[in-house]
Design an enzyme around this catalytic site. Sequence first.
Site, PDB file in Angstrom:
ATOM      1  N   HIS A 184      17.483  -0.677  -2.407  1.00  0.00           N
ATOM      2  CA  HIS A 184      16.989  -1.765  -1.572  1.00  0.00           C
ATOM      3  C   HIS A 184      17.650  -1.770  -0.203  1.00  0.00           C
ATOM      4  O   HIS A 184      17.080  -2.288   0.769  1.00  0.00           O
ATOM      5  CB  HIS A 184      17.222  -3.108  -2.272  1.00  0.00           C
ATOM      6  CG  HIS A 184      16.475  -4.242  -1.649  1.00  0.00           C
ATOM      7  ND1 HIS A 184      17.069  -5.150  -0.803  1.00  0.00           N
ATOM      8  CD2 HIS A 184      15.177  -4.602  -1.729  1.00  0.00           C
ATOM      9  CE1 HIS A 184      16.168  -6.035  -0.399  1.00  0.00           C
ATOM     10  NE2 HIS A 184      15.017  -5.722  -0.938  1.00  0.00           N
ATOM     11  N   SER A 244       7.634 -11.946  -1.973  1.00  0.00           N
ATOM     12  CA  SER A 244       6.180 -11.770  -1.999  1.00  0.00           C
ATOM     13  C   SER A 244       5.793 -10.310  -1.819  1.00  0.00           C
ATOM     14  O   SER A 244       6.266  -9.635  -0.899  1.00  0.00           O
ATOM     15  CB  SER A 244       5.528 -12.600  -0.881  1.00  0.00           C
ATOM     16  OG  SER A 244       4.154 -12.285  -0.772  1.00  0.00           O
ATOM     17  N   ASP A 246      -3.044   7.215  -6.830  1.00  0.00           N
ATOM     18  CA  ASP A 246      -3.639   8.342  -7.557  1.00  0.00           C
ATOM     19  C   ASP A 246      -2.898   9.626  -7.203  1.00  0.00           C
ATOM     20  O   ASP A 246      -2.982  10.116  -6.074  1.00  0.00           O
ATOM     21  CB  ASP A 246      -5.122   8.456  -7.200  1.00  0.00           C
ATOM     22  CG  ASP A 246      -5.820   9.598  -7.913  1.00  0.00           C
ATOM     23  OD1 ASP A 246      -5.176  10.293  -8.728  1.00  0.00           O
ATOM     24  OD2 ASP A 246      -7.014   9.812  -7.640  1.00  0.00           O
TER      25      ASP A 246
END
Length: 465
Positions: A162, A391, A401
Amino acid sequence: MSSSSSMTLKGDYMVRPKEPTWHGCLPLFEWSLTGMISHTPIIYFYHPPPNWLISPTKIATTLKDSLSKILVQFYPLAGRLQNKGNGRFDLECNAMGVQFIEAETSSTLSDLGDFSPSSNNYCHYLFPHIDYTLPMQELPLLIVQLTKFKCGGISISLLISHIVADGQSVTHFISEWAQVARGEPLKRIPYLDRNILRGGEPCSNINDWEFEQLPRLLKNLDNSFEERKEKTTNAIIKVSKNQLEKLRKTANESWNKPSNDRGYSIYETITGHIWRSACKARGHENNQPTAIGVCVDWRSRVKPSLPKESFGNAILDVLATSLAGDLMSKPLGYASSRIREAIEKVNDEYVRSGVEYFKKQYDLTKFQDIHCIQSDDHMPFYRNPNLIVVSWLKLPIYGIDFGWGKEIYMGPGFHEELEGDSLILPSSHDDGSLLIFMCLQEVHMDAFKRHFYEGAEFEFLKGRL
């Protein structure tokens, strides 16, 4: 996963950039050295078609090869954090690589039901384990685990530092990695210039920095360790588009007109509702001060602004504060207005003032949360009576994909120990609904759900890790 499931490690590799990359130290934004100093967990589940399952190594080879290629552009992820002491780090770009783990399980995807991590304990199996007691420079910034299920399904879990990457950078990396895995060129090259943000004179309205004086429990003035280590639990709350629209209407009609003639956003509405419900569930007295951490992306709030492709952690946590009694007695719009006020004060001056403030601090560890290393005098700020609401509503988290089709489920991992932590993300059905991942002390969770659902007949998913 069931208790009878077995997990077998098949391989553990270090994937390095395919071509030589720049070596040296990248400075980290001061703001990124506050808050969570750990890895963000994300997981994707797939059911590849038969042509991908003929060769037992095809999927792993595709992922590793494309990862090696993408790291040429996203080379900071192949580096390591260098500890400078007192909570400060540099990002050393040294191409040491990304850890890639292959595993197999005797479980099937159907064993996971709706894939909800709160009703399965897969977080303990399908995510790599990180030992945060090790020196920070020994920890990879990105760890990937590919797990093959007995039915032919797979999961790809990622743990991403992070400090090095926020949600926008993480989703940028994942989407580009999938692009390369499909044999296509990059769409958006990461922007790595770190010299754009300098410090500035402190804002006139910032005296003591906000994190210096966080609200504590009045009924327990020393915020004792015994109270804080109460068992936590997790829940997922589903909010339909219709329910959300009703909440927004309530917020916008129940309080003073929002600034700039903009109605309260989805985030401001639902976060205000979470805040009020938590105060009620925790049994706060009317005079109990409480704060909520609001995550703000400052890329577009500084001058000159940073491009969206700016790779790093450009998130800051700003505090909205109130007395619990005001939140509980006043309409929803009041809570939303407090959150709006906190967000709107984040401008160029505010961001640069924070940079200057943190530069002058001798020790940054008091502003940091290393969730696996908690002591009696160092606990995350969002614990009772506070919260943090993150959020992912605007992030492109779905439709990834790698060549064998889009995911059948995507979700975050749960942290059991992060009481007061919550995450909002859109539903994968693209129908305007959303999901709230919530962690609270077990003794408060049922009451939180009850207050949250009051008058709205919210649907919810129960469960624990």
